[in-house]
Design a protein around this motif. Structure first.
Motif, PDB file in Angstrom:
ATOM      1  N   PHE A 310       0.830  -1.200   0.000  1.00 45.21           N
ATOM      2  CA  PHE A 310       0.000   0.000   0.000  1.00 45.21           C
ATOM      3  C   PHE A 310       0.872   1.262   0.000  1.00 45.21           C
ATOM      4  CE2 PHE A 310      -3.905  -2.164   2.078  1.00 45.21           C
ATOM      5  CZ  PHE A 310      -4.319  -2.584   0.827  1.00 45.21           C
ATOM      6  N   ALA A 311       1.912   1.246   0.826  1.00 46.75           N
ATOM      7  CA  ALA A 311       2.793   2.418   0.888  1.00 46.75           C
ATOM      8  C   ALA A 311       3.468   2.663  -0.458  1.00 46.75           C
ATOM      9  CB  ALA A 311       3.840   2.224   1.987  1.00 46.75           C
ATOM     10  N   LEU A 312       3.966   1.585  -1.070  1.00 46.25           N
ATOM     11  CA  LEU A 312       4.603   1.729  -2.388  1.00 46.25           C
ATOM     12  C   LEU A 312       3.612   2.252  -3.427  1.00 46.25           C
ATOM     13  CD1 LEU A 312       6.910  -1.413  -2.808  1.00 46.25           C
ATOM     14  CD2 LEU A 312       7.603   0.984  -2.828  1.00 46.25           C
ATOM     15  N   MET A 313       2.409   1.681  -3.406  1.00 46.00           N
ATOM     16  CA  MET A 313       1.415   2.111  -4.390  1.00 46.00           C
ATOM     17  C   MET A 313       1.054   3.577  -4.193  1.00 46.00           C
ATOM     18  SD  MET A 313      -1.210  -1.020  -5.207  1.00 46.00           S
ATOM     19  CE  MET A 313      -1.930  -1.042  -3.586  1.00 46.00           C
ATOM     20  N   PHE A 314       0.884   3.987  -2.947  1.00 44.76           N
ATOM     21  CA  PHE A 314       0.551   5.380  -2.693  1.00 44.76           C
ATOM     22  C   PHE A 314       1.651   6.305  -3.207  1.00 44.76           C
ATOM     23  CE2 PHE A 314      -3.171   6.702  -0.464  1.00 44.76           C
ATOM     24  CZ  PHE A 314      -3.741   5.547   0.056  1.00 44.76           C
ATOM     25  N   LEU A 315       2.873   5.993  -2.837  1.00 38.82           N
ATOM     26  CA  LEU A 315       3.980   6.876  -3.190  1.00 38.82           C
ATOM     27  C   LEU A 315       4.267   6.858  -4.691  1.00 38.82           C
ATOM     28  CD1 LEU A 315       6.415   6.071  -0.234  1.00 38.82           C
ATOM     29  CD2 LEU A 315       5.026   8.121  -0.527  1.00 38.82           C
ATOM     30  N   LEU A 316       4.382   5.652  -5.244  1.00 39.28           N
ATOM     31  CA  LEU A 316       4.838   5.546  -6.626  1.00 39.28           C
ATOM     32  C   LEU A 316       3.736   5.820  -7.638  1.00 39.28           C
ATOM     33  CD1 LEU A 316       7.256   2.482  -6.334  1.00 39.28           C
ATOM     34  CD2 LEU A 316       7.719   4.919  -6.066  1.00 39.28           C
ATOM     35  N   ILE A 465     -13.676  -2.652  -9.149  1.00 42.11           N
ATOM     36  CA  ILE A 465     -12.797  -2.228  -8.055  1.00 42.11           C
ATOM     37  C   ILE A 465     -11.425  -2.886  -8.203  1.00 42.11           C
ATOM     38  CG2 ILE A 465     -12.434  -2.340  -5.559  1.00 42.11           C
ATOM     39  CD1 ILE A 465     -15.490  -2.229  -5.242  1.00 42.11           C
ATOM     40  N   GLU A 466     -11.428  -4.157  -8.524  1.00 42.78           N
ATOM     41  CA  GLU A 466     -10.171  -4.890  -8.661  1.00 42.78           C
ATOM     42  C   GLU A 466      -9.334  -4.331  -9.806  1.00 42.78           C
ATOM     43  OE1 GLU A 466      -8.801  -9.561  -8.981  1.00 42.78           O
ATOM     44  OE2 GLU A 466     -10.604  -8.903 -10.022  1.00 42.78           O
ATOM     45  N   TYR A 467      -9.964  -4.025 -10.935  1.00 42.87           N
ATOM     46  CA  TYR A 467      -9.226  -3.487 -12.077  1.00 42.87           C
ATOM     47  C   TYR A 467      -8.602  -2.136 -11.737  1.00 42.87           C
ATOM     48  CZ  TYR A 467     -10.394  -6.789 -15.821  1.00 42.87           C
ATOM     49  OH  TYR A 467     -10.464  -7.891 -16.628  1.00 42.87           O
ATOM     50  N   VAL A 468      -9.390  -1.262 -11.124  1.00 44.59           N
ATOM     51  CA  VAL A 468      -8.886   0.074 -10.830  1.00 44.59           C
ATOM     52  C   VAL A 468      -7.822   0.039  -9.743  1.00 44.59           C
ATOM     53  CG1 VAL A 468      -9.502   2.366  -9.979  1.00 44.59           C
ATOM     54  CG2 VAL A 468     -11.025   1.172 -11.561  1.00 44.59           C
ATOM     55  N   MET A 469      -8.104  -0.724  -8.686  1.00 47.16           N
ATOM     56  CA  MET A 469      -7.201  -0.738  -7.532  1.00 47.16           C
ATOM     57  C   MET A 469      -6.066  -1.734  -7.697  1.00 47.16           C
ATOM     58  SD  MET A 469      -8.209  -1.552  -3.579  1.00 47.16           S
ATOM     59  CE  MET A 469      -6.989  -1.677  -2.286  1.00 47.16           C
ATOM     60  N   GLY A 470      -6.420  -2.948  -8.115  1.00 44.02           N
ATOM     61  CA  GLY A 470      -5.424  -4.017  -8.125  1.00 44.02           C
ATOM     62  C   GLY A 470      -4.587  -4.082  -9.370  1.00 44.02           C
ATOM     63  N   PHE A 471      -5.099  -3.575 -10.498  1.00 41.11           N
ATOM     64  CA  PHE A 471      -4.352  -3.685 -11.747  1.00 41.11           C
ATOM     65  C   PHE A 471      -3.722  -2.354 -12.150  1.00 41.11           C
ATOM     66  CE2 PHE A 471      -7.419  -7.306 -13.062  1.00 41.11           C
ATOM     67  CZ  PHE A 471      -6.762  -8.165 -12.196  1.00 41.11           C
ATOM     68  N   ASN A 472      -4.565  -1.338 -12.338  1.00 42.58           N
ATOM     69  CA  ASN A 472      -4.043  -0.077 -12.859  1.00 42.58           C
ATOM     70  C   ASN A 472      -3.184   0.668 -11.850  1.00 42.58           C
ATOM     71  OD1 ASN A 472      -5.255  -0.544 -15.307  1.00 42.58           O
ATOM     72  ND2 ASN A 472      -7.123   0.573 -14.803  1.00 42.58           N
ATOM     73  N   TYR A 632      -8.207   6.286  -3.260  1.00 42.23           N
ATOM     74  CA  TYR A 632      -7.095   6.974  -3.925  1.00 42.23           C
ATOM     75  C   TYR A 632      -6.952   6.503  -5.365  1.00 42.23           C
ATOM     76  CZ  TYR A 632      -2.352   8.710  -4.710  1.00 42.23           C
ATOM     77  OH  TYR A 632      -1.247   9.348  -5.216  1.00 42.23           O
ATOM     78  N   ALA A 633      -7.082   5.189  -5.563  1.00 39.13           N
ATOM     79  CA  ALA A 633      -6.996   4.645  -6.919  1.00 39.13           C
ATOM     80  C   ALA A 633      -8.119   5.171  -7.799  1.00 39.13           C
ATOM     81  CB  ALA A 633      -7.036   3.115  -6.873  1.00 39.13           C
ATOM     82  N   PHE A 634      -9.332   5.231  -7.247  1.00 38.52           N
ATOM     83  CA  PHE A 634     -10.467   5.753  -8.012  1.00 38.52           C
ATOM     84  C   PHE A 634     -10.269   7.231  -8.337  1.00 38.52           C
ATOM     85  CE2 PHE A 634     -12.384   1.817  -7.545  1.00 38.52           C
ATOM     86  CZ  PHE A 634     -13.676   1.783  -8.045  1.00 38.52           C
ATOM     87  N   ARG A 635      -9.683   7.949  -7.414  1.00 42.92           N
ATOM     88  CA  ARG A 635      -9.433   9.373  -7.673  1.00 42.92           C
ATOM     89  C   ARG A 635      -8.408   9.544  -8.787  1.00 42.92           C
ATOM     90  NH1 ARG A 635      -5.736  13.144  -5.791  1.00 42.92           N
ATOM     91  NH2 ARG A 635      -6.505  15.299  -5.690  1.00 42.92           N
ATOM     92  N   LEU A 636      -7.352   8.745  -8.762  1.00 46.59           N
ATOM     93  CA  LEU A 636      -6.349   8.846  -9.822  1.00 46.59           C
ATOM     94  C   LEU A 636      -6.940   8.504 -11.185  1.00 46.59           C
ATOM     95  CD1 LEU A 636      -3.048   7.330  -8.341  1.00 46.59           C
ATOM     96  CD2 LEU A 636      -3.613   9.725  -8.743  1.00 46.59           C
ATOM     97  N   ASP A 637      -7.850   7.513 -11.205  1.00 46.54           N
ATOM     98  CA  ASP A 637      -8.447   7.104 -12.474  1.00 46.54           C
ATOM     99  C   ASP A 637      -9.712   7.897 -12.810  1.00 46.54           C
ATOM    100  OD1 ASP A 637      -6.598   5.228 -13.217  1.00 46.54           O
ATOM    101  OD2 ASP A 637      -8.067   3.652 -13.578  1.00 46.54           O
ATOM    102  N   ARG A 638     -10.016   8.874 -11.957  1.00 46.96           N
ATOM    103  CA  ARG A 638     -11.186   9.737 -12.164  1.00 46.96           C
ATOM    104  C   ARG A 638     -12.470   8.914 -12.302  1.00 46.96           C
ATOM    105  NH1 ARG A 638      -7.060  12.405 -15.279  1.00 46.96           N
ATOM    106  NH2 ARG A 638      -6.577  14.447 -14.405  1.00 46.96           N
TER     107      ARG A 638
END
Length: 710
Positions: A310-316, A465-472, A632-638
């Motif tokens: 989670f930390a890596l995903m948030f930062l990177l 949810i999985e595609y946006v959060m877990g894949f992209n 956060y993932a949904f926000r990045l992917d709008r």
């Protein structure tokens, strides 16, 4: 076998957890303590007698310890910290004692009971779970005695005839509730031992006070109550180290109970089936504790991995979004050269028209090659009947998706190759956005942004949810780390020269997209992520379809990791994937998900057996972290946040399905099984988007099995 083994593993795990809860007094424990009651039914000779009460064979007699004899007794052990210290002090001063051990502690620490017997001490029963027997039925009492005896037999190979009731006191404290229990205990062949001198060490009053309490008056003998478990016993150990030599100097002898009473030994050796039954019990308890402790360590590892991920995903991922969205960012010179779009199709009659029409609206110059892989439903005829310019159909006998893609590459006219699935639709800008990273000559392949088009159903929303959060979100992270593991089959682009260098698409695995991506990394090419290259795909709409798809993905990913395992020792720029990417992929996509069910297993265990409140709070904390990450993932992917309403339910149900799929994939790999390529029959639920938004239609899909390929 692939279904039976997971069930057996689950059953074994639950059995071990139940056994652990049983042995740790978390199951069937009863901590009620009786209040005072009348003593009208208790014989006067018992109330006025000594601490050793014998009700065997209908008798009601009691005995006192002779003068200048002390019988030290220790309750509630053995304890791994304090019992060895007590034994060391007794050995140092050549003193014997009686240890009234519980079945739970004996089962967990059998070596200490074995040491007690080996060093000449006596052991007695103190029940298995330490309940007040006044509240228990005769059946429960028998069970407490037999289980306690079983543990002692397994630990030391003996039976004992000594018993001390939990929460007992002096003989004159016997009342109408405890006396019937004492008589029944005697009918089962046991001598009840209470005490007549209480050190009150459980109060931790200080070493001097413990010694005063334990010292009998006028040289009389006594049964002294102490404890070697149940908390911090350092005062008890210190008091013993002074108490024993001081009273030995005054003529006292510290003996076992039978030694002090000149009675036959309380221990009887056990042989035959009863001995093996006891040893089997100890073995199972030790195995359950070992496995559970190992699982707890694994759970800590999983927790650490999840937090790290989670930390890596948030930062990177944030860094990736800021980089590609900053004003004026571009990969290099704008790419305007045409591209060849390959659409491998097998029985895609319901989807292919939407797919091709979406491509015909492309803002980038393209040619479309629909490679018909031996379809039997008229897929090729549908495309030909559309009569669209720059759309060609290439026919081949059924040979599988990798062969269809390689055939398409051979027929492609351009050096930039875009690959997509036959159930996917592109936005007008997708191809243009997908090929722009080729402005950097180091880029050999580009991963697009795959979206779930049929997200209106519950299972579709979970996959969304999985595609946006877990894949992209992962792809953003891997892009920054330059170790992208997979170019999605639904939307990806390649340089022809890069494909030629690695030998094209391979039949070696069931995850040809992961396989080719890893091969490109090892050849030294960069693989990047283009967030604006959106493709809308039709996700499985039933559990059976989803199972088949993810089973193939999981197994194919394992195959690809194994195939490219030598990337770990690759050198130079091409070795970056082996040093960083392959370990991360193995850790986050294979190992961690395999261990992740432990979170739910321990959640269930904690809710049922305690501590319930802390367990629920901990689980809600983990869920909160996932919600934040998903938001956060949904926000990045709008994306709209409304779909996150189903996230808690996804964590309860959807994740369990993914766990079983991954476990089954592991078992398939370990048992040498082979998984056939499977085809999901589509419904055409995702149409070409208008203005970039697909129009989903809710229908039910069925799974059709693809013919096995050579």
């Amino acid at each position: 076998m692939r279904l039976l083994l997971p069930l057996l593993l689950l059953a074994a795990l639950m059995a071990m957890l139940m056994l652990r809860g049983y042995v740790h007094s978390e199951i069937l424990a009863d901590h009620r303590i009786r209040t005072e009651a009348p003593s009208d039914q208790v014989p006067e000779k018992i109330l006025d007698g000594g601490p050793v009460i014998d009700t065997r064979d209908g008798r009601a007699t009691s005995l006192r310890v002779p003068d200048h004899r002390l019988v030290l007794t220790f309750d509630d052990g053995p304890d791994p910290t304090w019992t060895p210290k007590v034994l060391d002090v007794l050995k140092k001063h050549h003193a014997h004692a009686v240890f009234f051990v519980t079945g739970t502690m004996t089962s967990r620490y059998p070596d200490l009971v074995r040491r007690m017997v080996a060093e000449g001490h006596e052991v007695g029963l103190h029940t298995f779970n330490h309940p007040d027997l006044s509240y228990q039925s005769r059946q429960r009492t028998d069970w407490e005695l037999s289980q306690n005896q079983l543990a002692i037999t397994g630990a030391a190979g003996i039976r004992t005839s000594l018993f001390r009731p939990p929460y007992s006191s002096f003989a004159d404290a016997m009342d109408d509730r405890s006396w019937p229990v004492t008589r029944y205990i005697g009918s089962r062949g046991y001598i009840t031992v209470v005490n007549d001198t209480d050190s009150e060490d459980w109060r931790k009053p200080g070493v001097d006070r413990i010694i005063r309490n334990a010292t009998p008056k006028g040289g009389r003998g006594a049964v002294v109550l102490m404890h070697d478990s149940g908390g911090d016993r350092h005062q008890t150990v210190q008091a013993l180290n002074r108490f024993i030599p001081e009273l030995q100097a005054r003529g006292y002898r510290f003996e076992n109970l039978t030694e002090a009473l000149h009675a036959p030994s309380a221990h009887t050796p056990v042989t035959g089936p009863d001995l093996w039954k006891g040893r089997a019990w100890i073995f199972l308890v030790q195995a359950a504790d070992t496995v559970t402790d190992a699982l707890a360590v694994c759970l800590a590892v999983v927790g650490g991995l999840v937090i790290a991920r989670f930390a890596l995903m948030f930062l990177l991922s944030g860094a990736h979004a800021r980089r590609v969205r900053r004003p004026g960012f571009r990969w290099g010179e704008p790419v305007t050269e045409p591209a060849s779009v390959l659409v491998p199709a097998y029985n895609e009659a319901k989807c292919i028209e939407n797919t091709v029409r979406s491509l015909s609206a492309s803002e980038h110059p393209i040619e479309v090659l629909v490679v018909d892989d031996g379809s039997a439903d008229g897929t090729a005829e549908i495309v030909e009947a559309m009569g669209l310019p720059d759309v060609r159909v290439v026919r081949q006998a059924n040979a599988g998706k990798p062969a269809a893609l390689n055939n398409g590459i051979a027929h492609a006219s351009h050096d930039l190759i875009v690959m997509m699935d036959g159930d996917t639709v592109f936005e007008p800008s997708t191809v243009r956005e997908l090929v722009q990273p080729f402005g950097d000559t180091r880029v050999g392949a580009v991963a697009g942004n795959a979206k779930v088009g049929n997200r209106d159903s519950l299972i579709g929303a979970w996959q969304h949810i999985e595609y946006v959060m877990g894949f992209n979100l992962d792809r953003r992270m891997y892009d920054i780390l330059r170790c992208m593991p997979t170019i999605p089959g639904a939307v990806g682009a390649f340089r022809r020269s890069a494909l030629r260098e690695v030998g094209g698409m391979s039949h070696d695995t069931l995850a040809e997209d992961t396989d080719i991506t890893m091969a490109l990394h090892r050849a030294g090419w960069r693989v990047v992520y283009a967030e604006k290259a959106r493709a809308w795909t039709e996700a499985p709409e039933s559990v059976q379809q989803l199972w088949s798809q993810r089973y193939r993905w999981s197994y194919g990913t394992m195959q690809a990791i194994w195939k490219h395992r030598r990337a770990l020792v690759d050198r130079g720029h091409s070795g970056r994937f082996g040093r960083v990417g392959l370990p991360l992929v193995s850790l986050f996509m294979v190992v961690a998900p395999l261990l992740a069910p432990l979170i739910d297993v321990f959640l269930l265990y904690g809710v049922v057996f305690g501590p319930t409140q802390r367990t629920i709070v901990a689980w809600l904390g983990v869920l909160a972290v996932q919600v934040v990450c998903a938001a956060y993932a949904f926000r990045l992917d709008r994306e709209r946040m409304t779909h996150l309403i189903s996230l808690p339910l996804q964590q309860v149900l959807y994740r369990q399905l993914m766990y079983v799929v991954l476990l089954q994939s592991w078992i398939t790999a370990l048992t040498g099984g082979r998984l056939r390529w499977q085809k999901l029959r589509r419904t055409g639920a995702v149409e070409a988007p208008g203005g970039g938004v697909p129009a989903p239609r809710g229908t039910t899909a069925h799974e059709a099995e693809r013919r096995p390929v050579a």
